[in-house]
Motif scaffolding. Structure first.
Motif, PDB file in Angstrom:
ATOM      1  N   GLY A  22       0.820  -1.194   0.000  1.00 32.46           N
ATOM      2  CA  GLY A  22       0.000   0.000   0.000  1.00 32.46           C
ATOM      3  C   GLY A  22       0.858   1.249   0.000  1.00 32.46           C
ATOM      4  N   THR A  23       0.835   2.001  -1.100  1.00 34.70           N
ATOM      5  CA  THR A  23       1.601   3.242  -1.193  1.00 34.70           C
ATOM      6  C   THR A  23       0.890   4.204  -2.136  1.00 34.70           C
ATOM      7  N   ASP A  24       1.045   5.501  -1.847  1.00 36.98           N
ATOM      8  CA  ASP A  24       0.525   6.538  -2.738  1.00 36.98           C
ATOM      9  C   ASP A  24       1.569   6.979  -3.752  1.00 36.98           C
ATOM     10  N   LYS A  25       2.793   6.485  -3.630  1.00 44.33           N
ATOM     11  CA  LYS A  25       3.861   6.882  -4.549  1.00 44.33           C
ATOM     12  C   LYS A  25       3.667   6.205  -5.898  1.00 44.33           C
ATOM     13  N   SER A  26       4.016   6.927  -6.946  1.00 45.29           N
ATOM     14  CA  SER A  26       3.995   6.340  -8.284  1.00 45.29           C
ATOM     15  C   SER A  26       5.210   5.435  -8.436  1.00 45.29           C
ATOM     16  N   LEU A  27       5.181   4.594  -9.469  1.00 47.07           N
ATOM     17  CA  LEU A  27       6.327   3.741  -9.718  1.00 47.07           C
ATOM     18  C   LEU A  27       7.557   4.577 -10.064  1.00 47.07           C
ATOM     19  N   THR A  28       7.375   5.666 -10.786  1.00 48.65           N
ATOM     20  CA  THR A  28       8.502   6.553 -11.095  1.00 48.65           C
ATOM     21  C   THR A  28       9.124   7.102  -9.822  1.00 48.65           C
ATOM     22  N   GLN A  29       8.285   7.497  -8.861  1.00 50.55           N
ATOM     23  CA  GLN A  29       8.809   7.993  -7.584  1.00 50.55           C
ATOM     24  C   GLN A  29       9.596   6.908  -6.852  1.00 50.55           C
ATOM     25  N   LEU A  30       9.099   5.677  -6.868  1.00 45.11           N
ATOM     26  CA  LEU A  30       9.793   4.584  -6.195  1.00 45.11           C
ATOM     27  C   LEU A  30      11.148   4.307  -6.843  1.00 45.11           C
ATOM     28  N   LEU A  31      11.184   4.284  -8.161  1.00 37.18           N
ATOM     29  CA  LEU A  31      12.445   4.041  -8.855  1.00 37.18           C
ATOM     30  C   LEU A  31      13.442   5.165  -8.602  1.00 37.18           C
ATOM     31  N   THR A  32      12.954   6.395  -8.607  1.00 38.78           N
ATOM     32  CA  THR A  32      13.834   7.540  -8.343  1.00 38.78           C
ATOM     33  C   THR A  32      14.370   7.487  -6.924  1.00 38.78           C
ATOM     34  N   GLU A  33      13.518   7.158  -5.975  1.00 37.85           N
ATOM     35  CA  GLU A  33      13.947   7.052  -4.577  1.00 37.85           C
ATOM     36  C   GLU A  33      15.039   5.994  -4.419  1.00 37.85           C
ATOM     37  N   ALA A  34      14.850   4.847  -5.041  1.00 39.24           N
ATOM     38  CA  ALA A  34      15.863   3.790  -4.957  1.00 39.24           C
ATOM     39  C   ALA A  34      17.177   4.248  -5.590  1.00 39.24           C
ATOM     40  N   ALA A  35      17.094   4.955  -6.714  1.00 32.42           N
ATOM     41  CA  ALA A  35      18.300   5.433  -7.389  1.00 32.42           C
ATOM     42  C   ALA A  35      19.032   6.470  -6.555  1.00 32.42           C
ATOM     43  N   VAL A  36      18.284   7.377  -5.929  1.00 33.85           N
ATOM     44  CA  VAL A  36      18.901   8.372  -5.045  1.00 33.85           C
ATOM     45  C   VAL A  36      19.584   7.677  -3.875  1.00 33.85           C
ATOM     46  N   ASN A  37      18.937   6.661  -3.316  1.00 31.56           N
ATOM     47  CA  ASN A  37      19.544   5.916  -2.207  1.00 31.56           C
ATOM     48  C   ASN A  37      20.834   5.226  -2.646  1.00 31.56           C
ATOM     49  N   ALA A  38      20.859   4.725  -3.880  1.00 32.94           N
ATOM     50  CA  ALA A  38      22.074   4.102  -4.402  1.00 32.94           C
ATOM     51  C   ALA A  38      23.186   5.127  -4.572  1.00 32.94           C
ATOM     52  N   CYS A  39      22.838   6.329  -5.005  1.00 31.53           N
ATOM     53  CA  CYS A  39      23.834   7.395  -5.124  1.00 31.53           C
ATOM     54  C   CYS A  39      24.401   7.779  -3.759  1.00 31.53           C
ATOM     55  N   GLN A  40      23.531   7.883  -2.772  1.00 27.31           N
ATOM     56  CA  GLN A  40      23.992   8.178  -1.422  1.00 27.31           C
ATOM     57  C   GLN A  40      24.916   7.083  -0.912  1.00 27.31           C
ATOM     58  N   ASP A  41      24.566   5.831  -1.199  1.00 24.31           N
ATOM     59  CA  ASP A  41      25.408   4.711  -0.795  1.00 24.31           C
ATOM     60  C   ASP A  41      26.774   4.792  -1.457  1.00 24.31           C
ATOM     61  N   ALA A  42      26.798   5.185  -2.732  1.00 31.67           N
ATOM     62  CA  ALA A  42      28.061   5.291  -3.459  1.00 31.67           C
ATOM     63  C   ALA A  42      28.868   6.522  -3.057  1.00 31.67           C
ATOM     64  N   GLY A  43      28.168   7.553  -2.572  1.00 32.79           N
ATOM     65  CA  GLY A  43      28.838   8.803  -2.243  1.00 32.79           C
ATOM     66  C   GLY A  43      29.012   9.711  -3.438  1.00 32.79           C
ATOM     67  N   ILE A  44      28.099   9.604  -4.415  1.00 39.09           N
ATOM     68  CA  ILE A  44      28.140  10.505  -5.558  1.00 39.09           C
ATOM     69  C   ILE A  44      26.833  11.286  -5.620  1.00 39.09           C
ATOM     70  N   HIS A  45      26.872  12.422  -6.300  1.00 39.46           N
ATOM     71  CA  HIS A  45      25.654  13.204  -6.470  1.00 39.46           C
ATOM     72  C   HIS A  45      24.840  12.602  -7.605  1.00 39.46           C
ATOM     73  N   PRO A  46      23.522  12.536  -7.472  1.00 42.34           N
ATOM     74  CA  PRO A  46      22.700  11.957  -8.539  1.00 42.34           C
ATOM     75  C   PRO A  46      22.933  12.591  -9.906  1.00 42.34           C
ATOM     76  N   SER A  47      23.345  13.864  -9.933  1.00 40.89           N
ATOM     77  CA  SER A  47      23.571  14.520 -11.221  1.00 40.89           C
ATOM     78  C   SER A  47      24.756  13.928 -11.971  1.00 40.89           C
ATOM     79  N   GLU A  48      25.596  13.143 -11.293  1.00 39.98           N
ATOM     80  CA  GLU A  48      26.725  12.500 -11.957  1.00 39.98           C
ATOM     81  C   GLU A  48      26.300  11.293 -12.794  1.00 39.98           C
ATOM     82  N   ILE A  49      25.109  10.781 -12.537  1.00 44.76           N
ATOM     83  CA  ILE A  49      24.592   9.680 -13.340  1.00 44.76           C
ATOM     84  C   ILE A  49      24.424  10.151 -14.786  1.00 44.76           C
TER      85      ILE A  49
END
Length: 392
Positions: A22-49
């Motif tokens: 149960g979530t109100d988030k769109s699938l795009t929001q979920l994918l973006t959130e996961a990608a941002v979390n991966a960037c934080q884990d790597a220690g890079i800014h998302p704009s470097e993708i």
């Protein structure tokens, strides 16, 4: 001489969302959130993708993630259409892109609203359209299968499973062992949907038989969530504390990959073709694998992949998984995070996330001692397979 990808590419960041029903988030929001979390884990800014691959899901485009990540220049985009085998196949695409300098940092992000969104099966026209969009050969499905009630994965795979039981007479206890092992492992994962939900042998045996031979607890979880992996070349590895290298990677397809009942051998699986190529690329033997995250849309699929990857012969996987062999401290711990059966079904990318945590030594109470080499598989559609062998 063919140029090998082995040890030329590494995974430097992984991320997940919370897994919920149960979530109100769109699938795009979920994918973006996961990608941002991966960037934080790597220690890079998302704009470097500068590269994005969104495996499998038709209703999110790679361009949809650009604004959310703040990407300055998208140099590479891609998609992989292999169902649950898509995530690892997409990582192979990402590896090719960064190794050849097409992009520097490629994020592979996928997931699903498996609970809140449309589901496979059903008679609602919107659901039938959804089925046809993600399954191969929709004309065949429409005309030869759906009219006779063959509509959802457990029905397709039951044809394979029942033939396997008929031909090789394997011990049915193997499916229960896989289900209970994944549930026990989920209790060590704070981001597992089934953490704290105990399953006994009686619970398993008394669960409803949905489609023979699949009981309720033989089936993976429908949840909402996403995961992401960041891939880069070894030339950038010096930026990161714990890069995890891809030793071998491959995808494979069964004979007649768009249809199961009419292929010469209904037990044919793509992993049979992919695994030897991945092991050859990695230059290691099966005995050197410290743990395996095996795609587990159904318990029996784990057993069959063990066989087709060459860990044992056909029909022998139930014996292979007995006596604690696939739990912590066993010869081959499997799905140490709970898997799709007890963590979450987000199209298998969570298996890659867990493998990276294991190889970094970050898996907490689920940590496999001295884990140096891990194996991850994907399984999708009518038997497509993918495999990655990773090391620290």
């Amino acid at each position: 001489m063919r140029r090998s990808l082995s040890d030329q590419v590494c995974i430097v960041g992984v991320g997940e969302t919370n897994f919920v029903r149960g979530t109100d988030k769109s699938l795009t929001q979920l994918l973006t959130e996961a990608a941002v979390n991966a960037c934080q884990d790597a220690g890079i800014h998302p704009s470097e993708i500068d590269g994005v691959i969104n495996p499998w899901r038709y209703n999110v485009r790679c361009e949809d993630l650009v604004a959310g990540l703040g990407i300055k220049e998208l140099k590479f985009s891609g998609r992989s259409e292999m169902g649950g085998a898509s995530a690892i196949a997409a990582i192979q695409q990402a590896a090719l892109a960064v190794e050849h300098g097409v992009a520097e940092y490629v994020v592979v992000t996928t997931g699903q609203k498996g609970f809140s969104g449309p589901r496979l099966g059903g008679t609602d026209p919107r659901i039938l359209d959804f089925n046809n969009t993600i399954m191969p050969n929709p004309e065949y499905r429409d005309n030869m299968e759906y009219p006779y009630g063959l509509m959802v994965p457990m029905q397709y795979f039951s044809l394979h499973a029942n033939r396997w039981f008929y031909q090789y007479n394997p011990d049915p206890i193997g499916m229960q062992i896989v289900a209970m092992t994944c549930r026990e492992h989920a209790h060590n994962n704070n981001n597992a949907y089934m953490k704290g939900r105990v399953m006994t042998e009686e619970d398993y045996q008394n669960s409803p038989m949905l489609v023979t031979p699949f009981r309720l607890f033989d089936c993976s979880l429908e949840v909402d969530g996403a995961g992401a992996v960041i891939v880069t070349s070894k030339r950038n590895a010096h930026r990161f504390k714990k890069p995890i290298y891809i030793a071998g990677i491959a995808e494979g397809h069964p004979n007649q990959p768009d249809d199961m009942p009419t292929r010469p051998d209904i037990l044919d699986m793509g992993i049979k073709y992919a695994a030897p190529r991945a092991f050859e690329m990695a230059g290691i033997s099966r005995d050197e694998i410290d743990f395996a995250e095996i795609y587990d849309c159904f318990t029996f699929i784990v057993l069959r992949q063990i066989e087709e990857m060459g860990f044992c012969e056909r029909g022998e996987a139930p014996e292979f998984v007995k006596n604690g062999r696939i739990t912590y401290g066993g010869q081959l711990p499997i799905n140490t995070h709970g898997g799709l059966l007890s963590q979450a079904h987000i199209v298998g990318i969570n298996h890659v996330v867990e493998a990276v945590h294991q190889l970094r030594g970050e898996a907490g109470t689920a940590q496999v001692q001295d884990a140096k080499i891990g194996l991850v598989t994907g399984y999708g559609d009518m038997g497509d397979g993918s495999i990655a062998i990773l090391h620290n």
